[in-house]
Structure formats: structure tokens, C-alpha cells
Design a protein around this motif. Structure first.
Motif, short mmCIF file in Angstrom:
data_model
loop_
_atom_site.label_atom_id
_atom_site.label_comp_id
_atom_site.label_asym_id
_atom_site.label_seq_id
_atom_site.Cartn_x
_atom_site.Cartn_y
_atom_site.Cartn_z
N GLU A 39 -37.17 -13.64 29.83
CA GLU A 39 -37.55 -12.87 28.65
C GLU A 39 -36.59 -13.21 27.52
OE1 GLU A 39 -39.73 -8.76 30.01
OE2 GLU A 39 -37.56 -8.71 29.65
N VAL A 40 -37.16 -13.52 26.37
CA VAL A 40 -36.32 -13.86 25.22
C VAL A 40 -36.49 -12.81 24.14
CG1 VAL A 40 -36.39 -16.35 25.70
CG2 VAL A 40 -38.11 -15.33 24.21
N GLN A 41 -35.44 -12.66 23.32
CA GLN A 41 -35.53 -11.74 22.19
C GLN A 41 -34.70 -12.28 21.04
OE1 GLN A 41 -32.80 -8.66 24.61
NE2 GLN A 41 -33.53 -7.83 22.68
N VAL A 42 -35.05 -11.80 19.85
CA VAL A 42 -34.33 -12.21 18.64
C VAL A 42 -33.04 -11.41 18.55
CG1 VAL A 42 -34.40 -12.26 16.13
CG2 VAL A 42 -36.46 -12.82 17.45
N VAL A 43 -31.93 -12.11 18.31
CA VAL A 43 -30.63 -11.45 18.14
C VAL A 43 -29.89 -12.10 16.99
CG1 VAL A 43 -30.40 -10.76 20.56
CG2 VAL A 43 -29.52 -12.98 19.82
N CYS A 44 -28.88 -11.36 16.50
CA CYS A 44 -28.05 -11.89 15.42
C CYS A 44 -26.75 -11.12 15.36
CB CYS A 44 -28.78 -11.80 14.07
SG CYS A 44 -29.07 -10.10 13.53
N SER A 45 -25.85 -11.59 14.54
CA SER A 45 -24.62 -10.85 14.28
C SER A 45 -24.95 -9.60 13.46
CB SER A 45 -23.64 -11.73 13.50
OG SER A 45 -22.61 -10.96 12.93
N PRO A 46 -24.34 -8.46 13.78
CA PRO A 46 -24.63 -7.26 12.98
C PRO A 46 -24.26 -7.44 11.51
CG PRO A 46 -22.77 -6.90 14.47
CD PRO A 46 -23.40 -8.18 14.88
N ALA A 47 -23.29 -8.32 11.24
CA ALA A 47 -22.88 -8.56 9.86
C ALA A 47 -23.93 -9.33 9.08
CB ALA A 47 -21.56 -9.32 9.83
N LEU A 48 -24.85 -9.99 9.80
CA LEU A 48 -25.85 -10.81 9.12
C LEU A 48 -26.96 -9.97 8.49
CD1 LEU A 48 -26.78 -13.78 8.60
CD2 LEU A 48 -28.17 -13.56 10.65
N LEU A 49 -27.22 -8.83 9.09
CA LEU A 49 -28.32 -8.00 8.60
C LEU A 49 -28.05 -7.52 7.19
CD1 LEU A 49 -29.13 -5.91 11.80
CD2 LEU A 49 -30.35 -7.90 10.91
N ASP A 50 -28.95 -7.84 6.31
CA ASP A 50 -28.82 -7.51 4.89
C ASP A 50 -29.75 -6.34 4.58
OD1 ASP A 50 -28.79 -7.38 2.13
OD2 ASP A 50 -28.81 -9.56 1.87
N ALA A 59 -24.85 -17.63 16.64
CA ALA A 59 -25.40 -16.33 16.23
C ALA A 59 -24.28 -15.33 16.00
CB ALA A 59 -26.36 -15.81 17.31
N LYS A 60 -23.28 -15.31 16.85
CA LYS A 60 -22.14 -14.40 16.68
C LYS A 60 -21.38 -14.69 15.39
CE LYS A 60 -19.58 -13.91 20.41
NZ LYS A 60 -18.94 -14.28 21.70
N ALA A 61 -21.38 -15.97 15.00
CA ALA A 61 -20.68 -16.36 13.78
C ALA A 61 -21.50 -16.09 12.53
CB ALA A 61 -20.32 -17.84 13.85
N GLY A 62 -22.74 -15.61 12.68
CA GLY A 62 -23.57 -15.28 11.53
C GLY A 62 -24.30 -16.44 10.93
#
Length: 296
Positions: free
Chosen positions: A166-177, A233-236
Motif C-alpha cells: 500500500e502506498v500513500q502520499v507523504v511529505c515534510s510537514p514544513a513543505l505544506l503551504d 521527502a524529509k528534506a522538503g
């Protein structure tokens, strides 16, 4: 039952040594027999084959064309037999070295944390984990068993399904604008998407699975392995599409966040692949049983 058409092993060993040295004397020394015994064995082989393997002129010998062909064949066959014999002798009672071809991130995140339990059960087996995710070639890669992602289509092997993905979309929390909210999957087009070079259609599969039109994609970095994508992803560096079981630690710690709750089944699964030629080796059998037990 059909009887094999094969000459004696002693005759083949002697012929191979004589052909290699181009000398009955040196071959006899290696095999610890007399020169006349070596000559008789080769002569008996020629009589069995009804083909001359050497031309003999005075005290010199030379392989015939048939002898050249047969010497290469016999040499390869004896090399294979010797390698198999040494391997079996070193692996008796489950001992020896086990070479495992492993997907890099799967090996790091799934196999290595569990491997101590295998080593506790089989302390005499030395495990060699080889990073391996291209076309599967057990001989070229010198591996005994492998884990791959795909559709289970590997010939001349025992293929055990391990798990789906199962895959999902993820990102760094700092990336969310806050100015670019992600209310719908289509909104992801506002962000860079990290591309997985060995799974080029994964984003297309995700958009189709969530019922969204494939937008014009603003591509971020193109990376080969999941562990690279995780760090990117962790690095944004963009939005990543990752298997959930590989990022449980990041999701728990909050270094990665999932802007959408939806998880999508991947277009393949993970498989344990054991070549038929290695399936009977004790150490390979032990590792196969252990891996399958981890999933119960």
C-alpha cells in the motif's frame, strides 16, 4: 529408465588434465598416477567415443578439433561439479555462507531488523546481503535467494508471495503551504513530485486509483531507491509516494506527514525467489522457511 551415455569420471578427469597441460607426464603428476596409466585412460576414452582426441607425433601430442571442443566441455562440467561439491560440503547441516539478493530499502527497513532472530536460530550460517534490484541473474550476482517486487513471473524458481504493497502520499510537514491547501488529490499539482526512476508509472497509477485526472506534473528530483526518496521527502524536496510499511517510523515521529488519508494498493507485490538449482541447499531451505514464518 534411460541409461546415461557417459564415459568414466576417471577417464574424463585424466583427459581434462592432459588437455590442460598438453602433457601426459604433468597430468600424471597432478593426478598421482603413472604416465602409462594416464595414457591408457585417455585411450580408453577415445575408444568409448570412437573419436581421436589427440594426434601423437613422436613424443609430442596435440588436441584434434574434436578434442578441443570436448576439452572445453569437460572442463566446464568438472568446474561446475567441483563448485557444487564444495558448496554442499560447506553447507552441510545448514552451515556456510548465504548470499541474499535484497532490494536496498526493503533490506534496511524490513529484513535487517528481523535478521538477528535468523542468526540466533542458525548461528553457523554467515549471511551476506547483496543490494540487488535489477534483472535477476543468480549466477552473475552470485546470490542464493532473492526478494523482488513484481508480478511473480520468474522461471526456474520457487516463487513465494510475501506481501502486497500500500502506498500513500507523504511529505515534510514544513513543505505544506497554507496558501496551497491539499483538499483534493488534484491539488497535489501545486507541489513538486519526487519521481521513482525504477517505478516510472507509480504516480500515474496513484492518480488513476484515487479517481483524479492526471495533471501537468511539476517534477522534483528523480531518484532510484526508496531510501533516497524518503530522505528527499524529509528534506522538503517534494511530495513522495511511498509504501506505508517502509515509513512507519517517520509517520510516527512526525518527520513525514500524509496529507491524504487514502492508501492505494500498488500494482505488484513482494516475492521470495529461490532458484531450483539452490532450493535443496540446507542454508537456503532454512532461510526460506524463516522468511515465510515472519509473515505469519
Amino acid at each position: 529408465m534411460k541409461r546415461r551415455i557417459l564415459p568414466s569420471l576417471n577417464a574424463l578427469r585424466t583427459f581434462e588434465a592432459v588437455a590442460r597441460y598438453n602433457s601426459f607426464t604433468r597430468a600424471a603428476e597432478e593426478l598421482n598416477v603413472t604416465q602409462s596409466a594416464a595414457s591408457r585412460l585417455v585411450h580408453s576414452l577415445e575408444e568409448y567415443l570412437e573419436v581421436p582426441l589427440f594426434t601423437r607425433r613422436s613424443r609430442r601430442i596435440q588436441l584434434t578439433d574434436q578434442g578441443e571442443y570436448y576439452s572445453r566441455l569437460v572442463s566446464r562440467s568438472l568446474d561446475l561439479l567441483e563448485a557444487g561439491t564444495v558448496e554442499l560440503m560447506s553447507s552441510k547441516a545448514g552451515k556456510g555462507t548465504l548470499s541474499v539478493g535484497m532490494l536496498p530499502t526493503f533490506g534496511t527497513r524490513w529484513l535487517l531488523p528481523r535478521l538477528p532472530s535468523f542468526q540466533k536460530l542458525y548461528p553457523d550460517v554467515s549471511v551476506n546481503v547483496v543490494s540487488s534490484d535489477g534483472d535477476l541473474d543468480f549466477t552473475r550476482e552470485r546470490i542464493d535467494i532473492a526478494i523482488r517486487f513484481g508480478h511473480g513471473e520468474w522461471s526456474d524458481a520457487l516463487v513465494d508471495p510475501l506481501m502486497s504493497e500500500e502506498v500513500q502520499v507523504v511529505c515534510s510537514p514544513a513543505l505544506l503551504d497554507q496558501d496551497n491547501p491539499l483538499d483534493e488529490p488534484q491539488d497535489i499539482a501545486r507541489y513538486r513530485l519526487i519521481d521513482h526512476s525504477t517505478r516510472p508509472y507509480s504516480w500515474e497509477h496513484w492518480f488513476r486509483s484515487v479517481g483524479a485526472d492526471l495533471p501537468h506534473i511539476n517534477w522534483g528530483p528523480r531518484l532510484e531507491h526508496f531510501f533516497m526518496i524518503i530522505e528527499a521527502a524529509k528534506a522538503g524536496l517534494g511530495m513522495a509516494l511511498l509504501p506505508t510499511f517502509l515509513i512507519e517510523e517517520e509517520l510516527t515521529s512526525g518527520t513525514l506527514v500524509a496529507p491524504f488519508k487514502s492508501r492505494v494498493s500498488g500494482p505488484g507485490a513482494y516475492y521470495l525467489i529461490t532458484p531450483q538449482t539452490k532450493a535443496g541447499l540446507p542454508r537456503v531451505m532454512a532461510f526460506r522457511r524463516w522468511v515465510l514464518d515472519q509473515l505469519k
